[in-house]
Design a protein around this motif. Structure first.
Motif, PDB file in Angstrom:
ATOM      1  N   LEU A 148      -0.507  -5.938  -7.831  1.00  0.00           N
ATOM      2  CA  LEU A 148      -0.126  -6.985  -6.890  1.00  0.00           C
ATOM      3  C   LEU A 148      -0.264  -6.527  -5.448  1.00  0.00           C
ATOM      4  N   ALA A 149       0.028  -5.271  -5.163  1.00  0.00           N
ATOM      5  CA  ALA A 149      -0.152  -4.750  -3.805  1.00  0.00           C
ATOM      6  C   ALA A 149      -1.623  -4.824  -3.399  1.00  0.00           C
ATOM      7  N   VAL A 150      -2.503  -4.414  -4.287  1.00  0.00           N
ATOM      8  CA  VAL A 150      -3.942  -4.474  -3.984  1.00  0.00           C
ATOM      9  C   VAL A 150      -4.376  -5.917  -3.753  1.00  0.00           C
ATOM     10  N   LEU A 151      -3.974  -6.828  -4.638  1.00  0.00           N
ATOM     11  CA  LEU A 151      -4.348  -8.236  -4.480  1.00  0.00           C
ATOM     12  C   LEU A 151      -3.805  -8.814  -3.172  1.00  0.00           C
ATOM     13  N   ARG A 170       2.465 -11.009  12.290  1.00  0.00           N
ATOM     14  CA  ARG A 170       2.840 -11.311  10.884  1.00  0.00           C
ATOM     15  C   ARG A 170       2.007 -10.489   9.906  1.00  0.00           C
ATOM     16  N   ARG A 171       0.753 -10.267  10.240  1.00  0.00           N
ATOM     17  CA  ARG A 171      -0.119  -9.461   9.366  1.00  0.00           C
ATOM     18  C   ARG A 171       0.407  -8.017   9.299  1.00  0.00           C
ATOM     19  N   ARG A 172       0.749  -7.453  10.462  1.00  0.00           N
ATOM     20  CA  ARG A 172       1.296  -6.079  10.485  1.00  0.00           C
ATOM     21  C   ARG A 172       2.594  -6.004   9.685  1.00  0.00           C
ATOM     22  N   TRP A 173       3.462  -6.999   9.871  1.00  0.00           N
ATOM     23  CA  TRP A 173       4.727  -7.027   9.137  1.00  0.00           C
ATOM     24  C   TRP A 173       4.464  -7.060   7.630  1.00  0.00           C
ATOM     25  N   ALA A 174       3.541  -7.914   7.197  1.00  0.00           N
ATOM     26  CA  ALA A 174       3.222  -8.020   5.771  1.00  0.00           C
ATOM     27  C   ALA A 174       2.633  -6.708   5.248  1.00  0.00           C
ATOM     28  N   LEU A 175       1.750  -6.093   6.025  1.00  0.00           N
ATOM     29  CA  LEU A 175       1.170  -4.808   5.610  1.00  0.00           C
ATOM     30  C   LEU A 175       2.257  -3.745   5.468  1.00  0.00           C
ATOM     31  N   TRP A 176       3.171  -3.705   6.432  1.00  0.00           N
ATOM     32  CA  TRP A 176       4.261  -2.740   6.381  1.00  0.00           C
ATOM     33  C   TRP A 176       5.135  -2.992   5.149  1.00  0.00           C
ATOM     34  N   CYS A 177       5.436  -4.235   4.896  1.00  0.00           N
ATOM     35  CA  CYS A 177       6.306  -4.602   3.783  1.00  0.00           C
ATOM     36  C   CYS A 177       5.635  -4.240   2.439  1.00  0.00           C
ATOM     37  N   ILE A 178       4.375  -4.622   2.288  1.00  0.00           N
ATOM     38  CA  ILE A 178       3.645  -4.312   1.056  1.00  0.00           C
ATOM     39  C   ILE A 178       3.531  -2.802   0.863  1.00  0.00           C
ATOM     40  N   GLY A 179       3.179  -2.096   1.922  1.00  0.00           N
ATOM     41  CA  GLY A 179       3.060  -0.636   1.829  1.00  0.00           C
ATOM     42  C   GLY A 179       4.376   0.030   1.481  1.00  0.00           C
ATOM     43  N   SER A 180       5.465  -0.451   2.079  1.00  0.00           N
ATOM     44  CA  SER A 180       6.787   0.125   1.798  1.00  0.00           C
ATOM     45  C   SER A 180       7.225  -0.156   0.365  1.00  0.00           C
ATOM     46  N   MET A 181       6.969  -1.381  -0.104  1.00  0.00           N
ATOM     47  CA  MET A 181       7.316  -1.709  -1.492  1.00  0.00           C
ATOM     48  C   MET A 181       6.516  -0.841  -2.460  1.00  0.00           C
ATOM     49  N   LEU A 182       5.233  -0.694  -2.185  1.00  0.00           N
ATOM     50  CA  LEU A 182       4.392   0.128  -3.056  1.00  0.00           C
ATOM     51  C   LEU A 182       4.842   1.586  -3.017  1.00  0.00           C
ATOM     52  N   ALA A 183       5.204   2.080  -1.831  1.00  0.00           N
ATOM     53  CA  ALA A 183       5.683   3.460  -1.723  1.00  0.00           C
ATOM     54  C   ALA A 183       6.946   3.669  -2.559  1.00  0.00           C
ATOM     55  N   VAL A 224      15.976  -1.099  -2.271  1.00  0.00           N
ATOM     56  CA  VAL A 224      15.149  -1.262  -1.070  1.00  0.00           C
ATOM     57  C   VAL A 224      13.930  -2.119  -1.388  1.00  0.00           C
ATOM     58  N   GLU A 225      13.271  -1.832  -2.498  1.00  0.00           N
ATOM     59  CA  GLU A 225      12.086  -2.599  -2.884  1.00  0.00           C
ATOM     60  C   GLU A 225      12.430  -4.061  -3.140  1.00  0.00           C
ATOM     61  N   SER A 226      13.583  -4.317  -3.746  1.00  0.00           N
ATOM     62  CA  SER A 226      13.953  -5.705  -4.034  1.00  0.00           C
ATOM     63  C   SER A 226      14.283  -6.472  -2.749  1.00  0.00           C
ATOM     64  N   VAL A 227      14.909  -5.816  -1.778  1.00  0.00           N
ATOM     65  CA  VAL A 227      15.177  -6.465  -0.493  1.00  0.00           C
ATOM     66  C   VAL A 227      13.866  -6.717   0.250  1.00  0.00           C
ATOM     67  N   LEU A 228      12.989  -5.725   0.252  1.00  0.00           N
ATOM     68  CA  LEU A 228      11.677  -5.909   0.875  1.00  0.00           C
ATOM     69  C   LEU A 228      10.899  -7.032   0.180  1.00  0.00           C
ATOM     70  N   GLY A 229      11.062  -7.157  -1.129  1.00  0.00           N
ATOM     71  CA  GLY A 229      10.416  -8.235  -1.863  1.00  0.00           C
ATOM     72  C   GLY A 229      10.902  -9.590  -1.390  1.00  0.00           C
ATOM     73  N   ALA A 230      12.192  -9.711  -1.154  1.00  0.00           N
ATOM     74  CA  ALA A 230      12.736 -10.976  -0.638  1.00  0.00           C
ATOM     75  C   ALA A 230      12.162 -11.273   0.742  1.00  0.00           C
ATOM     76  N   VAL A 231      12.083 -10.253   1.585  1.00  0.00           N
ATOM     77  CA  VAL A 231      11.512 -10.429   2.916  1.00  0.00           C
ATOM     78  C   VAL A 231      10.048 -10.833   2.812  1.00  0.00           C
ATOM     79  N   LEU A 232       9.315 -10.174   1.920  1.00  0.00           N
ATOM     80  CA  LEU A 232       7.892 -10.510   1.755  1.00  0.00           C
ATOM     81  C   LEU A 232       7.701 -11.955   1.324  1.00  0.00           C
ATOM     82  N   VAL A 233       8.533 -12.413   0.404  1.00  0.00           N
ATOM     83  CA  VAL A 233       8.425 -13.806  -0.048  1.00  0.00           C
ATOM     84  C   VAL A 233       8.702 -14.753   1.123  1.00  0.00           C
ATOM     85  N   VAL A 234       9.770 -14.511   1.842  1.00  0.00           N
ATOM     86  CA  VAL A 234      10.130 -15.384   2.954  1.00  0.00           C
ATOM     87  C   VAL A 234       9.057 -15.349   4.046  1.00  0.00           C
ATOM     88  N   LYS A 235       8.551 -14.182   4.340  1.00  0.00           N
ATOM     89  CA  LYS A 235       7.540 -14.049   5.398  1.00  0.00           C
ATOM     90  C   LYS A 235       6.156 -14.506   4.942  1.00  0.00           C
TER      91      LYS A 235
END
Length: 153
Positions: free
Chosen positions: A62-65, A80-93, A140-151
């Motif tokens: 899902l991170a790759v997609l 917004r793109r930078r925020w999404a990249l940061w969020c996806i990268g942090s969740m994957l990390a 942390v990943e679950s909170v970032l997931g909520a942020v990613l969905v909202v953003k």
């Protein structure tokens, strides 16, 4: 106003973000506690370990997609793109830290504990600490997931 193609990419981005976040929530807060509630701890650990491995692979896919979709997302400004990249990268990390670091260490402790189980092992303290870090990373990943969905909307 977004084009149909832009709207489709945005909708797919939202769907994938929701799938990722939902899978984390489902495994971490429903399936894993349920397994430990009804199975003996050794079997529950095996079942949850398998679920977490599948969750890690799903996270990678899902991170790759999502990263591919971000490149095609004309509806996102640079911020917004930078925020999404940061969020996806942090969740994957978070996911990779658990999958590649903590899970193997915990599995080795479980295996070395033998039939008496981890709680009877002299390494119980280390296992408990690793488990606590794992739970923190999933939180942390679950909170970032909520942020990613909202953003992603």
């Amino acid at each position: 106003m977004p084009t149909m193609k832009g709207a489709s990419v945005a909708n797919l981005r939202l769907l994938l973000a929701a799938l990722w976040a939902g899978s984390i929530w489902g495994v971490s807060y429903l399936a894993a506690p349920s397994a430990f509630a009804v199975l003996d701890s050794t079997l529950a650990g095996s079942v949850v370990g398998t679920m977490l491995t599948r969750e890690a692979w799903l996270s990678i896919v899902l991170a790759v997609l999502l990263l591919v979709l971000l490149r095609r997302s004309a509806d996102l400004d640079a911020g917004r793109r930078r925020w999404a990249l940061w969020c996806i990268g942090s969740m994957l990390a978070c996911s990779l830290a658990v999958y590649l670091g903590l899970q193997p260490a915990m599995a080795a402790i479980r295996e070395s504990a033998g039939p008496a189980g981890v709680r009877a092992s002299p390494q119980w303290g280390t296992f408990a600490a690793l488990h606590g870090v794992s739970q923190l990373l999933y939180l942390v990943e679950s909170v970032l997931g909520a942020v990613l969905v909202v953003k992603s909307r």
